[in-house]
Design a protein around this motif. Structure first.
Motif, PDB file in Angstrom:
ATOM      1  N   VAL A 278       0.867  -1.175   0.000  1.00 18.23           N
ATOM      2  CA  VAL A 278       0.000   0.000   0.000  1.00 18.23           C
ATOM      3  C   VAL A 278       0.906   1.227   0.000  1.00 18.23           C
ATOM      4  O   VAL A 278       2.009   1.204   0.566  1.00 18.23           O
ATOM      5  CB  VAL A 278      -0.967   0.034   1.212  1.00 18.23           C
ATOM      6  N   TYR A 279       0.450   2.311  -0.636  1.00 17.60           N
ATOM      7  CA  TYR A 279       1.302   3.480  -0.723  1.00 17.60           C
ATOM      8  C   TYR A 279       0.473   4.751  -0.924  1.00 17.60           C
ATOM      9  O   TYR A 279      -0.683   4.713  -1.373  1.00 17.60           O
ATOM     10  CB  TYR A 279       2.307   3.338  -1.872  1.00 17.60           C
ATOM     11  N   TRP A 280       1.112   5.858  -0.591  1.00 14.51           N
ATOM     12  CA  TRP A 280       0.524   7.192  -0.799  1.00 14.51           C
ATOM     13  C   TRP A 280       1.618   8.095  -1.309  1.00 14.51           C
ATOM     14  O   TRP A 280       2.668   8.251  -0.685  1.00 14.51           O
ATOM     15  CB  TRP A 280      -0.059   7.738   0.515  1.00 14.51           C
ATOM     16  N   ARG A 281       1.379   8.700  -2.456  1.00 17.10           N
ATOM     17  CA  ARG A 281       2.333   9.643  -3.040  1.00 17.10           C
ATOM     18  C   ARG A 281       1.666  11.014  -3.136  1.00 17.10           C
ATOM     19  O   ARG A 281       0.529  11.137  -3.597  1.00 17.10           O
ATOM     20  CB  ARG A 281       2.764   9.199  -4.435  1.00 17.10           C
ATOM     21  N   ARG A 282       2.400  12.052  -2.715  1.00 16.87           N
ATOM     22  CA  ARG A 282       1.891  13.418  -2.782  1.00 16.87           C
ATOM     23  C   ARG A 282       2.875  14.306  -3.530  1.00 16.87           C
ATOM     24  O   ARG A 282       4.092  14.200  -3.349  1.00 16.87           O
ATOM     25  CB  ARG A 282       1.676  13.995  -1.377  1.00 16.87           C
ATOM     26  N   GLY A 283       2.363  15.184  -4.374  1.00 19.40           N
ATOM     27  CA  GLY A 283       3.190  16.142  -5.077  1.00 19.40           C
ATOM     28  C   GLY A 283       2.620  17.542  -4.945  1.00 19.40           C
ATOM     29  O   GLY A 283       1.399  17.721  -4.851  1.00 19.40           O
ATOM     30  N   GLN A 284       3.503  18.529  -4.908  1.00 21.98           N
ATOM     31  CA  GLN A 284       3.061  19.928  -4.853  1.00 21.98           C
ATOM     32  C   GLN A 284       3.964  20.752  -5.747  1.00 21.98           C
ATOM     33  O   GLN A 284       5.186  20.582  -5.749  1.00 21.98           O
ATOM     34  CB  GLN A 284       3.100  20.455  -3.428  1.00 21.98           C
ATOM     35  N   ASP A 285       3.369  21.661  -6.509  1.00 17.54           N
ATOM     36  CA  ASP A 285       4.120  22.480  -7.446  1.00 17.54           C
ATOM     37  C   ASP A 285       3.602  23.917  -7.394  1.00 17.54           C
ATOM     38  O   ASP A 285       2.411  24.163  -7.578  1.00 17.54           O
ATOM     39  CB  ASP A 285       3.965  21.913  -8.862  1.00 17.54           C
ATOM     40  N   ILE A 286       4.511  24.858  -7.086  1.00 15.55           N
ATOM     41  CA  ILE A 286       4.196  26.280  -7.128  1.00 15.55           C
ATOM     42  C   ILE A 286       5.072  26.910  -8.202  1.00 15.55           C
ATOM     43  O   ILE A 286       6.306  26.770  -8.164  1.00 15.55           O
ATOM     44  CB  ILE A 286       4.453  26.975  -5.777  1.00 15.55           C
ATOM     45  N   PHE A 287       4.451  27.588  -9.160  1.00 15.82           N
ATOM     46  CA  PHE A 287       5.200  28.205 -10.251  1.00 15.82           C
ATOM     47  C   PHE A 287       4.798  29.662 -10.400  1.00 15.82           C
ATOM     48  O   PHE A 287       3.605  29.994 -10.424  1.00 15.82           O
ATOM     49  CB  PHE A 287       4.953  27.470 -11.571  1.00 15.82           C
ATOM     50  N   LEU A 288       5.811  30.536 -10.496  1.00 19.08           N
ATOM     51  CA  LEU A 288       5.593  31.969 -10.684  1.00 19.08           C
ATOM     52  C   LEU A 288       6.243  32.411 -11.986  1.00 19.08           C
ATOM     53  O   LEU A 288       7.423  32.111 -12.221  1.00 19.08           O
ATOM     54  CB  LEU A 288       6.202  32.769  -9.529  1.00 19.08           C
TER      55      LEU A 288
END
Length: 608
Positions: A278-288
């Motif tokens: 079982v797994y959980w992957r999280r991604g976050q991206d902030i671009f200016l």
């Protein structure tokens, strides 16, 4: 400049005078390494596909600081970097797009529903890697839809013995890298922890970065039913000068986060093996678009993937049967792409037959996948191998592969780019034949491959209208053909081992013939790629590498890059010196971003 000249002279002199160590991409000593990224466990030499393995020893001796730089030395793999230390790099295999290669960590799929630009954000620090398995060619029937042109599996270290290491590096452009890695063994548990940071002032305007990485791996309940836990968190902040535009006044900026938690175990009997996870992957991206003016244009994307899978194999008189199921749900929350989710289900089945006194192996298989927004699809394929002699094997494979659009393909919108929610999935039928030879001292492999793709997705605009937006579009059918050759020669001088490695990859496609409009990503494929590496040992405690890379892309000029490194061991310390782009080549790997000029990095490692 004097320091660089002295370092270069030392490296070249040592390469001429001394003797190599078998530490590059080693095919000879990996005969019995079991490829773990497939359901049917097979020793390296028995696989009927094109697979390269980068060993832990090769990683240690490379003096590389990141996975992107390691993969740069593999023919058939195109890493298009936008700076140093792998801050932002795209991954391509055999001319495919950056959305078409699947990255796995200990078998956990790291696909990002937002965009494949984030694939290498999940790559682990090299201090915790046991080996890297590179599977070239269509692999959808083994891994699912994102393995369009290949897959790369990063395997973490298995032996977590009591140890600790400290690494500090500094060099050109204000680079400063530091990390601490330690492991501990207990009676019924073991664990490994890594903490690292990489910073730089940048080699050009707005190319500074600050990257931090954290890895925790533990094995619990070792005496009864071992349970393995992996947790990672990577945080990157970097100036993205002209990563996506050519405006010299905007000074783009980006911050990304990538994390995963996975829990797995293995149940075994004499004939049966099952690996649930079982797994959980999280991604976050902030671009200016404007670093100093966030209100001008700001993107914030948060993606999540939660999954459960079980892979199994069963050995009988008829051979080995592999099967599995993978269930996952992905979601995105974005001020640009909206709030969306997708449910996916994958069923896998394959069987390996051994015939003709076990000289012939045939492995047919199929993957059946359901997407809540793109319905059912099937990916059949077959691998065939014949052991001509003890040292020579012929093999071939063919298969159907497939990729559904990312949320960026479907819904993205900015002043110059627009998605297309009516896109069709990409499809391809790929074939490959090859030979593998291993005599101990000399190892060689060659492969010829062909891929007929339909509905490839790219952002294009009419070349007659420079003011129009790049629009996500299904390009017409594209044929890609290629040839790949790899060879290692190992010999002894003055009681020291040495290796000369050679790799060549040729690609040709008809995108330019069909796509007269201006493409943003599909063009600029590597047409010719030549890589050679001499890995040697200087006296008893000195090792060095010299690497030459030649690249000729479909558009633009060709370029030649020389890198070198030296490692001096004394007691528990190791001193490293690395020179990149020694002869100051002027070149671009991706988009509009020039690569760094000649630069050096010095390091000190302590292990106990």
């Amino acid at each position: 400049m004097k320091i660089k000249i002295t370092l270069i002279a030392t490296l070249l002199l040592s390469a001429i005078q001394t003797k190599a160590q078998v530490d590059s991409i080693k095919r000879d000593t990996l005969k019995e390494v079991v490829i773990t990224s497939t359901r049917i466990d097979l020793p390296f030499k028995e696989n009927s596909r094109t697979i390269d393995v980068i060993s832990s020893e090769a990683i240690k001796n490379s003096a590389a600081t990141n996975v992107a730089d390691l993969l740069q030395q593999v023919a058939g793999v195109d890493i298009r970097r936008r700076g140093t230390a792998g801050s932002q790099a795209d991954l391509y295999i055999r001319g495919g797009g950056f959305d078409q290669t699947l990255l796995l960590v200990d078998g956990i799929k790291m696909d990002d529903s937002q965009t494949g630009h984030h694939t290498l954000n999940a790559a682990l620090p090299i201090e915790v890697i046991e080996r890297i398995e590179i599977i070239k060619g269509p692999a959808a029937r083994v891994f699912g839809q994102n393995a369009f042109t290949g897959a790369i599996n990063i395997v973490t270290k298995k032996r977590l013995a009591s140890s600790a290491s400290i690494n500090v590096e500094g060099g050109s452009f204000g680079q400063l890298n530091s990390s601490v890695t330690f492991g501990e063994e207990y009676e019924n548990a073991s664990f490994m922890v890594h903490v690292g940071a990489l910073t730089s002032d940048g080699y050009r305007t707005n190319s500074d970065y600050e990257n931090k990485n954290y890895v925790l791996k533990g094995v619990f309940n070792k005496k009864k039913q071992p349970i393995e836990v992996l947790a990672t968190f990577f945080d990157k902040k970097y100036g993205a000068e002209n990563f996506y535009t050519t405006n010299p006044d905007w000074h783009e900026y980006e911050e990304t986060q990538n994390s995963v938690i996975g829990v797995s175990t293995v149940f075994r009997t004499e004939k049966f093996k099952i690996t649930p996870r079982v797994y959980w992957r999280r991604g976050q991206d902030i671009f200016l678009l404007k670093r100093e003016d966030p209100s001008f244009f700001r993107n914030l994307h948060i993606t999540n993937k939660v999954g459960a899978e079980a892979n199994a194999s069963y050995t009988s008189n008829l051979g080995i049967t592999g099967f599995g199921i993978d269930l996952s749900r992905v979601s995105i929350s974005s001020n640009n792409l909206g709030k969306r989710n997708r449910t996916m289900a994958n069923l896998f089945l394959e069987h390996r037959f051994k015939l003709a006194n076990e000289k012939l192996d045939i492995t047919p298989g199929v993957a059946v996948t359901y997407f809540s927004d793109f319905k059912f699809h099937a990916f059949p394929g077959v691998d065939i191998g014949y052991q001509v002699s003890e040292n020579l094997k012929a093999y071939g494979n063919l298969g159907v592969t497939y990729r559904i659009p990312t949320y960026t393909d479907l819904f993205y919108n900015d002043p110059r780019t627009i998605g297309n929610e009516n896109l069709d999935p990409e499809e391809a039928f790929a074939q490959e034949i090859g030979l593998k030879y291993n005599s101990g001292k000399f190892t060689a492999s060659m492969a010829v491959f062909n891929r007929d793709a339909d509905n490839l997705i790219d952002f294009i605009r009419p070349d007659t209208d420079a003011t129009s937006k790049y629009t996500a579009t299904n390009i017409a059918k594209v044929n890609t053909q290629g040839f790949e050759l790899n060879a290692d020669y190992r010999f002894m001088l003055n009681e020291f081992n040495q290796t000369l490695s050679f790799g060549y990859n040729f690609l040709e496609d008809d995108i330019l013939d069909q796509n007269k409009e201006l493409s943003r990503y599909s063009l600029n494929t590597l047409k010719h790629q030549f890589i050679t590496r001499f890995t040697s040992k200087f006296f008893k405690n000195v090792r060095q590498n010299i690497i030459y890379k030649h690249a000729q892309r479909t558009i633009g000029t060709s370029y030649n890059v020389w890198d070198a490194s030296i490692i001096v061991d004394f007691n528990k310390f190791s001193f490293t010196a690395t020179a990149n782009n020694i002869f100051d080549a002027d070149y671009i790997e991706s988009g509009f971003v020039p690569m760094p000029s000649s630069n050096v990095l010095f390091g000190l490692r302590y292990s106990y």
